[in-house]
Design a protein around this motif. Structure first.
Motif, short mmCIF file in Angstrom:
data_model
loop_
_atom_site.label_atom_id
_atom_site.label_comp_id
_atom_site.label_asym_id
_atom_site.label_seq_id
_atom_site.Cartn_x
_atom_site.Cartn_y
_atom_site.Cartn_z
N ASP A 61 -10.39 39.27 49.33
CA ASP A 61 -9.33 38.42 48.44
C ASP A 61 -8.31 38.02 49.15
O ASP A 61 -7.57 38.96 49.45
CB ASP A 61 -9.20 39.61 47.36
N LEU A 62 -7.93 36.77 49.13
CA LEU A 62 -6.83 36.49 50.19
C LEU A 62 -5.35 36.42 49.34
O LEU A 62 -4.33 36.75 49.67
CB LEU A 62 -7.05 34.65 50.41
N LYS A 63 -5.57 36.45 48.02
CA LYS A 63 -4.33 36.59 47.08
C LYS A 63 -4.00 38.29 47.08
O LYS A 63 -2.81 38.27 47.13
CB LYS A 63 -4.72 36.17 45.75
N GLN A 64 -4.96 39.08 47.36
CA GLN A 64 -4.57 40.53 47.37
C GLN A 64 -3.77 40.55 48.82
O GLN A 64 -2.62 41.34 48.73
CB GLN A 64 -5.65 41.32 47.43
N LEU A 65 -4.58 40.05 49.81
CA LEU A 65 -3.96 40.21 51.03
C LEU A 65 -2.45 39.54 51.19
O LEU A 65 -1.38 40.40 51.74
CB LEU A 65 -4.58 39.36 52.30
N GLN A 66 -2.06 38.48 50.36
CA GLN A 66 -0.84 37.88 50.33
C GLN A 66 0.17 38.74 49.63
O GLN A 66 1.42 38.93 49.87
CB GLN A 66 -0.83 36.52 49.81
N GLN A 67 -0.25 39.38 48.53
CA GLN A 67 0.40 40.32 47.88
C GLN A 67 0.91 41.41 48.43
O GLN A 67 2.03 41.97 48.57
CB GLN A 67 -0.46 40.58 46.53
N TYR A 237 -4.80 26.53 48.55
CA TYR A 237 -5.42 26.07 49.76
C TYR A 237 -5.21 27.39 50.68
O TYR A 237 -4.11 28.06 50.81
CB TYR A 237 -4.99 24.94 50.66
N ALA A 238 -6.24 27.54 51.47
CA ALA A 238 -6.19 28.43 52.68
C ALA A 238 -6.84 27.99 54.00
O ALA A 238 -7.66 27.08 53.97
CB ALA A 238 -6.81 30.04 52.24
N ALA A 239 -6.34 28.20 55.09
CA ALA A 239 -6.96 27.92 56.47
C ALA A 239 -7.51 29.41 56.95
O ALA A 239 -7.16 30.40 56.83
CB ALA A 239 -5.81 27.46 57.33
N LEU A 240 -8.78 29.02 57.43
CA LEU A 240 -9.61 30.05 58.24
C LEU A 240 -10.23 29.68 59.37
O LEU A 240 -10.36 28.54 59.84
CB LEU A 240 -10.61 30.53 57.14
N GLN A 241 -10.06 30.97 60.27
CA GLN A 241 -10.97 30.30 61.61
C GLN A 241 -11.36 31.93 62.17
O GLN A 241 -10.85 32.89 62.09
CB GLN A 241 -9.70 30.02 62.45
N LEU A 242 -12.89 31.46 62.58
CA LEU A 242 -13.26 32.81 63.16
C LEU A 242 -13.20 32.65 64.63
O LEU A 242 -13.01 31.79 65.28
CB LEU A 242 -15.05 32.58 63.04
N THR A 256 -14.15 38.59 63.34
CA THR A 256 -12.40 38.75 63.38
C THR A 256 -12.09 37.24 62.84
O THR A 256 -12.37 36.42 63.41
CB THR A 256 -11.86 39.14 64.70
N ILE A 257 -11.45 37.21 61.75
CA ILE A 257 -11.00 36.00 60.90
C ILE A 257 -9.49 35.91 60.82
O ILE A 257 -8.85 36.67 60.30
CB ILE A 257 -11.59 35.98 59.76
N ASN A 258 -9.17 34.75 61.39
CA ASN A 258 -7.72 34.28 61.10
C ASN A 258 -7.51 33.60 59.64
O ASN A 258 -8.45 32.92 59.33
CB ASN A 258 -7.06 33.49 62.06
N TYR A 259 -6.51 34.07 59.12
CA TYR A 259 -6.50 33.40 57.66
C TYR A 259 -4.77 33.04 57.42
O TYR A 259 -3.88 33.73 58.00
CB TYR A 259 -6.97 34.25 56.47
N LYS A 260 -4.72 32.12 56.83
CA LYS A 260 -3.36 31.60 56.42
C LYS A 260 -3.45 31.17 54.75
O LYS A 260 -3.92 30.30 54.37
CB LYS A 260 -2.81 30.39 57.13
N TYR A 261 -2.64 31.94 54.10
CA TYR A 261 -2.76 31.95 52.61
C TYR A 261 -1.46 32.41 52.02
O TYR A 261 -0.95 33.46 52.46
CB TYR A 261 -3.76 32.66 52.01
N PRO A 262 -0.83 31.44 51.09
CA PRO A 262 -1.30 30.10 50.93
C PRO A 262 -0.89 29.18 51.71
O PRO A 262 0.23 29.39 52.78
CB PRO A 262 -0.42 29.85 49.57
N TYR A 263 -1.63 28.04 51.96
CA TYR A 263 -1.54 27.08 52.94
C TYR A 263 -1.21 25.91 52.30
O TYR A 263 -1.79 25.38 51.57
CB TYR A 263 -2.71 27.05 53.84
#
Length: 263
Positions: A61-67, A237-242, A256-263
């Motif tokens: 849940d990217l929104k939870q991670l951002q919160q 939007y989000a950016a994701l990278q393995l 192991t995943i890089n994420y950027k949210y919100p993007y």
């Protein structure tokens, strides 16, 4: 060479091939069952998912991670980055069938022309895949699905290379999840016979391409380090990278995943 000698030679060759493939498959499919030798501590903007299970999905849940990031709750954030509840793939039907959820058995030509050559064998209705109320994407080994989202693969191989805003990608073609009956493999017991059951479910084939499975001899996984842009179902939007698919102990599908949210 007489017939008996030829038969013995052929038998020995097949036995050696079987042992070679079995050894290869053990390394790739069974992985290493030891616990990791060191703790994996994700960096800021990363999640680590032990997606080695054949029978479970894991939801992010990217929104939870951002919160949690905005709240500065480091302990809760670390837990959300590293601890993910397994959601089992249904193997039985407890209610009325929806007509497509279930187990699809295919035969794959694993020792011949490759898994691209395959044949449908049977279908067993099962319950639909359970999922949490809030989630952005989910992983099962090398499979990825989204929660009504769509994905675009960028040309970039570093999060730092991304344009400042996701507006740069709004005119690109984003690909939604697609139905599959033979890609979410969930049992390897008869794999050497070429018989592999799969879950019938929608996956995002673009995002799943960040870890391609190749049934070579030996089998392997081929990672793709490009950055992917995920458009969530609410239009954000989000950016994701393995960035890695191995645990410290060498277990494959430990993501192991890089994420950027919100993007």
């Amino acid at each position: 060479m007489n017939n008996n000698t030829f038969a013995h030679a052929l038998s020995a060759t097949l036995a050696c091939l079987g042992m070679f493939v079995l050894t290869s498959c053990t390394g790739i499919f069974d992985d290493i069952y030891d616990e990791p030798q060191k703790e994996v501590v994700p960096a800021k903007g990363q999640v680590v998912v032990d997606a080695t299970s054949w029978t479970d999905w894991y939801y992010i849940d990217l929104k939870q991670l951002q919160q949690l990031t905005e709240a500065g709750d480091d302990d809760a954030l670390l837990k959300a980055q590293t601890e993910h509840e397994p959601w089992s793939i249904p193997m039985t039907l407890t209610g009325e069938s929806d007509g497509h959820s279930g187990q699809y058995l295919y035969w794959f030509d694993v020792l011949g022309s490759g898994i691209e050559n395959n044949e449908f064998r049977s279908y067993t209705p099962c319950d639909a895949q359970p999922e949490p109320t809030e989630w952005s994407f989910a992983v099962h080994r090398n499979n990825v699905r989204t929660n009504g989202g769509a994905v675009f693969k960028t040309q970039y191989t570093s999060m730092d290379q991304l344009p400042e805003s996701s507006d740069a990608f709004k005119n690109e073609t984003f690909v939604e999840d697609e139905w599959t009956e033979k890609e979410v493999w969930d049992n390897k017991d008869q794999m050497l016979l070429g018989l592999v059951p799969s879950q019938g479910i929608k996956i995002n084939k673009v995002l799943s391409s960040w870890l391609n499975f190749k049934f070579n001899i030996p089998p392997d996984y081929i990672p793709d380090s490009h950055v992917f842009v995920l458009r969530l179902n609410d239009g954000t939007y989000a950016a994701l990278q393995l960035v890695d698919y191995l645990s410290p102990a060498g277990k494959k599908c430990w993501l192991t995943i890089n994420y950027k949210y919100p993007y």
